[in-house]
Design an enzyme around this catalytic site. Sequence first.
Site, PDB file in Angstrom:
ATOM      1  N   SER A   1      30.504  45.221  42.076  1.00  0.00           N
ATOM      2  CA  SER A   1      31.658  44.757  42.845  1.00  0.00           C
ATOM      3  C   SER A   1      32.642  45.901  43.015  1.00  0.00           C
ATOM      4  O   SER A   1      32.753  46.775  42.146  1.00  0.00           O
ATOM      5  CB  SER A   1      32.350  43.602  42.112  1.00  0.00           C
ATOM      6  OG  SER A   1      33.579  43.264  42.737  1.00  0.00           O
TER       7      SER A   1
ATOM      8  N   TYR B   1      36.124  40.151  34.738  1.00  0.00           N
ATOM      9  CA  TYR B   1      35.058  40.261  35.739  1.00  0.00           C
ATOM     10  C   TYR B   1      34.899  41.717  36.178  1.00  0.00           C
ATOM     11  O   TYR B   1      33.780  42.232  36.265  1.00  0.00           O
ATOM     12  CB  TYR B   1      35.394  39.375  36.939  1.00  0.00           C
ATOM     13  CG  TYR B   1      34.424  39.488  38.092  1.00  0.00           C
ATOM     14  CD1 TYR B   1      33.227  38.773  38.098  1.00  0.00           C
ATOM     15  CD2 TYR B   1      34.715  40.299  39.189  1.00  0.00           C
ATOM     16  CE1 TYR B   1      32.343  38.869  39.162  1.00  0.00           C
ATOM     17  CE2 TYR B   1      33.843  40.405  40.253  1.00  0.00           C
ATOM     18  CZ  TYR B   1      32.658  39.690  40.242  1.00  0.00           C
ATOM     19  OH  TYR B   1      31.782  39.793  41.295  1.00  0.00           O
TER      20      TYR B   1
END
Length: 248
Positions: free
Chosen positions: A143, A157
């Site tokens: 990501s 995350y």
Amino acid sequence: MQKTTLITGGSRGIGAATALMLARQGHDICVNYCSNQTRADDICEQARALGRNAIAVQADVSVESQVLRMFDEIDVQLGNLTGLVNNAAILMPQMPLVEMDADRVNRILSTNVTSSFLCSKEAVKRMSTDFSGQGGAIVNVSSAASRIGAPGEYIDYAASKGAIDTLTRGLSLELADQGIRVNCVRPGFIYTDMHADGGEPGRVDRIKSAIPMQRGGSVEEVAEPICWLLSDSASYVTGTFIDVAGGR
């Protein structure tokens, strides 16, 4: 050689788009899912309509015994594995670090990081020339958060995706002479259901004005580079990161 690819977290979002795109490109596929069998079965039905072999296998890929069972099913039902997309991941409600507890952090790291280690290990045992395999490719889905940090929202995350970046680099070097390429795609703000998991389904629209391209991305725009990295067209590409983030 027939290409056979496992897509973890393949029943929705980027995983589902990747599974269908791979099927259109001639891959037999295993669609891994944790809880939504209906959506996984639908992806497989669409793949079979394209003439591909496709199976949906339930497994929590952070649990080693379930990963082993899943790979056994692939061996029996699909045969030689040639590709792995480590896509399974979760996002939890937005909050700053001071509000996070150990259970949340451990769940994020187990689901997003441990799963990629476990699945990569089993894929290597099947694809590596050191294990009498015929080679293959692994694509990790990281990501843009690994670069940005997601402050005030999802730094757990983001940290888990930083681990995926490190796994990509280290494993690509570890396997470079064993016929396995390892690469990484880092999506930015993409329209997926995952944002609802974080408590803000409209997050991409809120943030898109800060993206140089002034828009969010589609799941197909992420699936394209994943599929390319798995293809023979990327035969000399390993240890590489492709940012799909609209310039951010």
